[in-house]
Write a protein that holds these residues in place. Structure first.
Motif, PDB file in Angstrom:
ATOM      1  N   ASP A  92     -16.734 -18.008 -16.501  1.00  0.00           N
ATOM      2  CA  ASP A  92     -17.474 -19.230 -16.169  1.00  0.00           C
ATOM      3  C   ASP A  92     -17.122 -19.710 -14.760  1.00  0.00           C
ATOM      4  N   THR A  93     -15.835 -19.669 -14.416  1.00  0.00           N
ATOM      5  CA  THR A  93     -15.437 -20.078 -13.073  1.00  0.00           C
ATOM      6  C   THR A  93     -15.942 -19.083 -12.035  1.00  0.00           C
ATOM      7  N   VAL A  94     -15.831 -17.798 -12.324  1.00  0.00           N
ATOM      8  CA  VAL A  94     -16.342 -16.789 -11.383  1.00  0.00           C
ATOM      9  C   VAL A  94     -17.819 -17.062 -11.112  1.00  0.00           C
ATOM     10  N   ARG A  95     -18.597 -17.332 -12.149  1.00  0.00           N
ATOM     11  CA  ARG A  95     -20.031 -17.581 -11.966  1.00  0.00           C
ATOM     12  C   ARG A  95     -20.275 -18.771 -11.037  1.00  0.00           C
ATOM     13  N   THR A  96     -19.447 -19.809 -11.105  1.00  0.00           N
ATOM     14  CA  THR A  96     -19.646 -20.967 -10.229  1.00  0.00           C
ATOM     15  C   THR A  96     -19.337 -20.646  -8.770  1.00  0.00           C
ATOM     16  N   LEU A  97     -18.528 -19.621  -8.540  1.00  0.00           N
ATOM     17  CA  LEU A  97     -18.192 -19.226  -7.174  1.00  0.00           C
ATOM     18  C   LEU A  97     -19.240 -18.300  -6.572  1.00  0.00           C
ATOM     19  N   TYR A  98     -20.018 -17.668  -7.429  1.00  0.00           N
ATOM     20  CA  TYR A  98     -21.091 -16.775  -7.012  1.00  0.00           C
ATOM     21  C   TYR A  98     -22.372 -17.569  -6.775  1.00  0.00           C
TER      22      TYR A  98
END
Length: 127
Positions: free
Chosen positions: A22-28
């Motif tokens: 979920d955090t990775v997706r927010t950085l992408y």
């Protein structure tokens, strides 16, 4: 290097180590493309996050030892060693270099250069 890019890279490494998709997706950025030298293919966010979930499932002790970050005109480069231990106890070390393109503080492109052979050999040996 741009302090915001440094913080972005730190946040990405921390999220990857935790398996926090979920955090990775927010950085992408929504339109992100991820390319790997070992297969020459581009992934979208969903495909990449599925790959990352697999990676953290086979390397539950995944960590990134960052050696260097360098600014680029539209992002930055990072050199690191990906380390982990498989479920069977095999220690894995994979040096890598990644080129990140960043727009509006989100990652729009990743070009990853690494050799996954050490991990593949260990998984094959462990059956």
């Amino acid at each position: 290097m741009n302090p915001a890019h440094h913080a972005l890279a730190d946040a990405l490494c921390a999220a990857l180590e935790k398996g926090d998709a979920d955090t990775v997706r927010t950085l992408y950025a929504p339109e992100i493309k991820i390319w790997h030298n070992f297969d020459g293919l581009e992934q979208d966010a969903d495909t990449n996050l599925a790959s990352l979930a697999w990676m953290t499932s086979v390397l539950p002790e995944l960590r990134y030892d960052v050696h260097r970050r360098e600014a680029a005109e539209d992002g930055f480069w990072q050199a690191h060693t990906m380390r982990g231990k498989t479920k069977g106890g095999t220690e894995i070390t994979m040096p890598a270099a990644i080129r990140f393109t960043v727009v509006d503080d989100r990652i729009t492109r990743i070009e990853e250069y690494l050799d996954p052979a050490p991990l593949m050999r260990a998984l094959k040996a462990e059956g």
